[in-house]
Write a protein that holds these residues in place. Structure first.
Motif, PDB file in Angstrom:
ATOM      1  N   VAL A 321      49.313  44.782  28.658  1.00 23.83           N
ATOM      2  CA  VAL A 321      48.916  45.988  29.396  1.00 23.83           C
ATOM      3  C   VAL A 321      47.438  46.288  29.168  1.00 23.83           C
ATOM      4  N   LEU A 322      47.025  46.344  27.899  1.00 23.76           N
ATOM      5  CA  LEU A 322      45.625  46.639  27.579  1.00 23.76           C
ATOM      6  C   LEU A 322      44.716  45.517  28.074  1.00 23.76           C
ATOM      7  N   PHE A 323      45.179  44.278  27.995  1.00 25.37           N
ATOM      8  CA  PHE A 323      44.423  43.124  28.476  1.00 25.37           C
ATOM      9  C   PHE A 323      44.106  43.287  29.963  1.00 25.37           C
ATOM     10  N   ALA A 324      45.107  43.666  30.752  1.00 26.91           N
ATOM     11  CA  ALA A 324      44.917  43.806  32.195  1.00 26.91           C
ATOM     12  C   ALA A 324      44.007  44.981  32.538  1.00 26.91           C
ATOM     13  N   ILE A 325      44.159  46.088  31.808  1.00 29.45           N
ATOM     14  CA  ILE A 325      43.312  47.252  32.064  1.00 29.45           C
ATOM     15  C   ILE A 325      41.844  46.904  31.859  1.00 29.45           C
ATOM     16  N   LEU A 326      41.554  46.091  30.860  1.00 25.07           N
ATOM     17  CA  LEU A 326      40.178  45.737  30.528  1.00 25.07           C
ATOM     18  C   LEU A 326      39.549  44.776  31.534  1.00 25.07           C
ATOM     19  N   MET A 327      40.340  44.235  32.446  1.00 28.29           N
ATOM     20  CA  MET A 327      39.783  43.385  33.486  1.00 28.29           C
ATOM     21  C   MET A 327      38.981  44.199  34.507  1.00 28.29           C
ATOM     22  N   LEU A 328      39.177  45.516  34.519  1.00 33.44           N
ATOM     23  CA  LEU A 328      38.457  46.410  35.429  1.00 33.44           C
ATOM     24  C   LEU A 328      38.571  45.923  36.868  1.00 33.44           C
ATOM     25  N   ASN A 329      39.765  45.543  37.217  1.00 32.35           N
ATOM     26  CA  ASN A 329      40.065  44.978  38.525  1.00 32.35           C
ATOM     27  C   ASN A 329      41.298  45.699  39.063  1.00 32.35           C
ATOM     28  N   THR A 331      43.691  44.933  41.099  1.00 26.65           N
ATOM     29  CA  THR A 331      44.948  44.173  41.076  1.00 26.65           C
ATOM     30  C   THR A 331      45.510  44.100  39.665  1.00 26.65           C
ATOM     31  N   ALA A 332      44.655  43.753  38.699  1.00 24.34           N
ATOM     32  CA  ALA A 332      45.107  43.651  37.312  1.00 24.34           C
ATOM     33  C   ALA A 332      45.560  45.003  36.782  1.00 24.34           C
ATOM     34  N   MET A 333      44.840  46.075  37.139  1.00 24.13           N
ATOM     35  CA  MET A 333      45.225  47.405  36.667  1.00 24.13           C
ATOM     36  C   MET A 333      46.562  47.837  37.265  1.00 24.13           C
ATOM     37  N   THR A 334      46.788  47.507  38.532  1.00 24.41           N
ATOM     38  CA  THR A 334      48.092  47.790  39.134  1.00 24.41           C
ATOM     39  C   THR A 334      49.190  47.056  38.384  1.00 24.41           C
ATOM     40  N   GLY A 335      48.918  45.783  38.045  1.00 26.59           N
ATOM     41  CA  GLY A 335      49.876  45.019  37.256  1.00 26.59           C
ATOM     42  C   GLY A 335      50.111  45.624  35.886  1.00 26.59           C
ATOM     43  N   ILE A 405      49.508  40.960  37.075  1.00 22.31           N
ATOM     44  CA  ILE A 405      48.486  40.947  36.023  1.00 22.31           C
ATOM     45  C   ILE A 405      47.702  39.634  36.047  1.00 22.31           C
ATOM     46  N   PHE A 406      48.405  38.506  36.095  1.00 14.74           N
ATOM     47  CA  PHE A 406      47.719  37.213  36.007  1.00 14.74           C
ATOM     48  C   PHE A 406      46.896  36.921  37.263  1.00 14.74           C
ATOM     49  N   VAL A 407      47.395  37.327  38.437  1.00 14.11           N
ATOM     50  CA  VAL A 407      46.605  37.148  39.663  1.00 14.11           C
ATOM     51  C   VAL A 407      45.324  37.966  39.581  1.00 14.11           C
ATOM     52  N   GLY A 408      45.455  39.240  39.166  1.00  5.79           N
ATOM     53  CA  GLY A 408      44.277  40.094  39.038  1.00  5.79           C
ATOM     54  C   GLY A 408      43.320  39.604  37.969  1.00  5.79           C
ATOM     55  N   SER A 409      43.858  39.098  36.861  1.00  3.72           N
ATOM     56  CA  SER A 409      43.008  38.603  35.779  1.00  3.72           C
ATOM     57  C   SER A 409      42.261  37.343  36.201  1.00  3.72           C
ATOM     58  N   PHE A 410      42.936  36.464  36.938  1.00  5.51           N
ATOM     59  CA  PHE A 410      42.254  35.271  37.440  1.00  5.51           C
ATOM     60  C   PHE A 410      41.152  35.653  38.433  1.00  5.51           C
ATOM     61  N   GLU A 411      41.417  36.669  39.258  1.00  5.61           N
ATOM     62  CA  GLU A 411      40.392  37.138  40.186  1.00  5.61           C
ATOM     63  C   GLU A 411      39.143  37.581  39.432  1.00  5.61           C
ATOM     64  N   ALA A 412      39.356  38.404  38.409  1.00  6.89           N
ATOM     65  CA  ALA A 412      38.228  38.908  37.622  1.00  6.89           C
ATOM     66  C   ALA A 412      37.547  37.784  36.856  1.00  6.89           C
ATOM     67  N   GLY A 413      38.336  36.878  36.279  1.00  6.64           N
ATOM     68  CA  GLY A 413      37.768  35.778  35.512  1.00  6.64           C
ATOM     69  C   GLY A 413      36.946  34.836  36.377  1.00  6.64           C
ATOM     70  N   MET A 414      37.466  34.492  37.546  1.00  7.28           N
ATOM     71  CA  MET A 414      36.740  33.599  38.441  1.00  7.28           C
ATOM     72  C   MET A 414      35.474  34.260  38.977  1.00  7.28           C
ATOM     73  N   ALA A 415      35.564  35.571  39.272  1.00  6.77           N
ATOM     74  CA  ALA A 415      34.386  36.291  39.760  1.00  6.77           C
ATOM     75  C   ALA A 415      33.279  36.266  38.701  1.00  6.77           C
ATOM     76  N   ASN A 416      33.650  36.475  37.447  1.00  7.21           N
ATOM     77  CA  ASN A 416      32.667  36.432  36.361  1.00  7.21           C
ATOM     78  C   ASN A 416      32.090  35.031  36.192  1.00  7.21           C
ATOM     79  N   TYR A 417      32.953  34.047  36.251  1.00  7.75           N
ATOM     80  CA  TYR A 417      32.508  32.663  36.051  1.00  7.75           C
ATOM     81  C   TYR A 417      31.549  32.220  37.155  1.00  7.75           C
ATOM     82  N   LEU A 418      31.885  32.530  38.412  1.00 11.14           N
ATOM     83  CA  LEU A 418      31.058  32.111  39.536  1.00 11.14           C
ATOM     84  C   LEU A 418      29.733  32.863  39.600  1.00 11.14           C
TER      85      LEU A 418
END
Length: 510
Positions: A321-329, A331-335, A405-418
Motif C-alpha cells: 500500500v505504502l509502496f504504491a502511494i509513493l509512486m505518485l501516480n 493508477t498506483a494510488m487507486t490500486g 498497483i503493479f500496472v501503475g508502478s510500472f507506468e511510473a517506473g518506465m516514465a522515470n527511466y525514459l
C-alpha cells in the motif's frame, strides 16, 4: 446544527453503543447492543455511499463533500471539521463491515461487557479519524483508536500478551510523537482563510504554500509517524507480536482497519500537504516499503504459527500500500486504496478463521494440525478462499488490487527511466512483483499442512464445524472480498472521484 450532518453519526452511534453497553445486565443484552449498533453503522455507511454517489453524479467536483466545521478551541483554531471523499467513504464502509463481523466473531468472549466497551471505543477512534479534515481532531481520534489496544491485548490476549501489548503501545506512541511534531510544524507553517494558522486540510491546500525546506523536514516526520502504524520496515516489529497475542476480533480490527489508518494518513497528510517533499524524498521511503513487501513475504514462509504467518503477510501487503502511494501516480494510488480494502477484508477473514480453528484445536502450530478439511469443511473452504484472495486469484479482491498497483508502478517506473531520472522505481517494482510468487508459496504451504493430509491428533476428529454466528461473520467477509473482485469498476470509480484535476495539480500526478 451539528446533527444535521450525516458524518457526525459515525461518532454518535458508537458513543450511544458505549452508553447502552454500560447499562447492560446480561450477555444477551450485550450482544444485542453490539450487533444492533454495528448494523446501524453499516446501514449508515451504505446511506452515505448512495448519497455521495448521487452528489458526484450531479456534477459536484469539490475535493470533499458533506463538509462542516464547529469551533472547539478558538485560541488554537481547533475545530471539529468533517468531510469525506471517495477514499474516506470506502474506508468507512470497510470499517463498518469488519466491526459487524468482529461482533459476531466475539460471540463467546470472556468478560464481554468490558471487552465490547473497549472495542467500540477503538471503533469510535477509527470512524472519527476517517471523517476528520482537521489535523488536530484527526490526531485525537488516531490516539483514541490506539490506546484501547493495550488493554484489549493485555487482558483478553493469549501467549506473551503483556510483552506484546507493551511493545505495540510503546512503538505506536513513539510514532505518534513524530506525527504530533510533524502536525504542529504544518500548523505553524500554514495559512487559513482568515490569514492565521490552521489545522484544516482543505484550507492548508488552498491558502498555504509550505516552503520546500520545511517540507523536507516535516514530510519524513509525518510519513514515518503514520508509517509505523502501516508496519513500514524497520518499524514493523510490533505488528507480528501484537497480532499473535490479540483476541480474534481485535486482530480483525487491528489488521483490517487500524493498520489502514497508516496508509490513509500517509496519503491524506504527508503526500497531499507536502507534494514537493513527497516527490523529492519518495525514493528513500520507496526502498523501505519495497523491503517491507519482500521481507514480510519471506518471513511468512518460515513461520509455523498461523497468526504469525498472517501477521507477516500483513506486513507485506501493507508495505505494498505504502509502496504504491509513493509512486505518485493516479493508477498506483487507486490500486493502493483498493489494496487497503482488499487486505482489510481478507486479513479480517483470515484472523476470524484462525481464531475459530484455535478455539477448537487449542493450537496455532501448523505442524500439529492436518486433515481439517474432513473435520470442519465449512471453515476449511473459507480458509482456502481467503488464501486465494491473498495470493491474487482472479475473481477475488487481491487480484484487482495488486494488478492495479503493479500496472501503475510500472507506468511510473518506465516514465522515470525514459526521462533519465533513473531506474530505481522500475527495479523495485520488479522486486515487489516477485512477492506474488512468495505469497503463493506460504499460502499453499499452510493450506497443504493445515487442511489436507492425515489427521495428526485423534482428538481433532471430535471437533465440530462452524456455528451460525461464525458462519455469519465469515460469509459476510467472503461476499465483500468476492464483490470487489467481481465488480472492480464500481470501487475504482468510487476511489477515482477523489483524484480530480485539483488533486492532480496539488500532487503533480499524471
Amino acid at each position: 446544527m451539528i446533527f444535521d450532518n450525516i458524518l457526525i453519526y459515525f461518532v454518535v452511534i458508537p458513543l450511544i453503543m458505549l452508553g447502552g453497553l454500560a447499562l447492560c445486565r446480561n450477555i444477551k443484552q450485550i450482544r444485542a447492543v453490539a450487533v444492533t449498533g454495528s448494523l446501524a453503522l453499516l446501514a449508515l455507511s451504505v446511506v452515505l455511499l448512495v448519497q455521495y454517489l448521487e452528489i458526484r453524479a450531479g456534477g459536484n467536483e469539490d475535493p470533499m463533500l458533506f463538509v462542516d466545521s464547529w469551533t472547539w478551541f478558538a485560541p488554537l483554531n481547533i475545530n471539529l471539521a468533517v468531510g469525506v471523499d471517495g477514499i474516506s467513504v470506502a474506508m468507512l464502509l470497510l470499517s463498518s463491515v469488519i466491526v459487524l463481523a468482529g461482533s459476531f466473531a466475539s460471540w463467546t468472549i470472556a468478560q464481554p461487557k468490558a471487552f465490547f466497551l473497549w472495542l467500540i471505543l477503538l471503533s469510535t477512534g477509527v470512524f472519527g479519524f476517517f471523517i476528520s479534515i482537521d489535523l488536530f481532531t484527526m490526531f485525537m481520534f488516531y490516539e483514541v483508536a490506539l490506546i484501547p489496544m493495550y488493554l484489549l491485548i493485555g487482558v483478553w490476549g493469549s501467549g506473551n500478551k503483556n510483552y506484546s501489548a507493551m511493545k505495540l503501545t510503546l512503538m505506536l506512541m513513539g510514532g505518534s510523537a513524530f506525527l504530533m511534531l510533524g502536525l504542529i510544524g504544518i500548523y505553524y507553517n500554514s495559512t487559513g482563510a482568515d490569514g492565521g494558522h490552521t489545522w484544516d486540510i482543505l484550507e492548508i491546500v488552498k491558502y498555504s504554500n509550505i516552503s520546500t525546506g520545511w517540507q523536507y523536514f516535516l514530510f519524513p516526520m509525518t510519513f514515518v509517524g503514520f508509517g509505523v502504524l502501516g508496519a513500514m520496515f524497520p518499524f514493523h516489529t510490533w505488528s507480528p507480536d501484537g497480532h499473535a497475542s490479540a483476541p480474534t476480533a481485535v486482530s480483525m480490527l487491528h489488521a483490517g482497519v487500524l493498520m489502514k489508518l497508516g496508509g490513509y494518513g500517509c496519503f491524506r497528510v504527508a503526500i497531499y500537504l507536502m507534494p514537493q517533499a513527497a516527490h523529492d524524498l519518495s525514493i528513500i521511503f520507496l526502498i523501505l516499503t519495497g523491503i517491507s513487501v519482500v521481507y514480510g513475504a519471506f518471513s511468512a514462509c518460515v513461520q509455523t504459527d498461523l497468526k504469525y504467518i498472517n501477521a507477516y503477510s500483513s506486513v507485506s501487503h501493507c508495505g505494498l500500500v505504502l509502496f504504491a502511494i509513493l509512486m505518485l501516480n493516479s493508477t498506483a494510488m487507486t490500486g493502493a486504496i483498493m489494496q487497503m480494502l482488499s487486505h482489510g477484508l481478507m486479513t479480517a477473514l483470515f484472523f476470524a478463521l484462525i481464531g475459530m480453528i484455535y478455539g477448537r484445536t487449542h493450537t496455532r502450530d501448523i505442524r500439529q494440525m492436518g486433515g481439517l478439511m474432513k473435520i470442519m469443511p465449512f471453515l476449511a473452504v473459507c480458509y482456502v478462499i481467503a488464501g486465494f484472495a491473498s495470493l491474487g486469484l482472479p475473481g477475488l479482491s487481491g487480484f484487482v488490487a495488486e494488478m492495479t498497483i503493479f500496472v501503475g508502478s510500472f507506468e511510473a517506473g518506465m516514465a522515470n527511466y525514459l526521462s533519465g531520472a533513473g531506474s530505481t522505481r522500475l527495479v523495485f517494482t520488479i522486486i515487489a512483483c516477485c512477492s506474488i510468487v512468495i505469497t503463493a508459496v506460504y499460502i499453499l504451504r499452510v493450506v497443504g499442512k493445515l487442511l489436507l493430509g492425515p489427521v495428526h491428533d485423534k482428538h481433532h476428529l471430535e471437533l465440530t464445524d462452524a456455528t451460525w454466528w461464525e458462519r455469519v461473520a465469515t460469509i459476510m467477509l467472503i461476499v465483500a472480498v468476492a464483490g470487489i473482485g467481481c465488480f472492480p469498476n464500481f470501487f475504482n470509480n468510487l476511489i477515482n472521484t477523489t483524484f480530480t484535476e485539483k488533486i492532480f495539480t496539488v500532487l503533480g500526478m499524471n
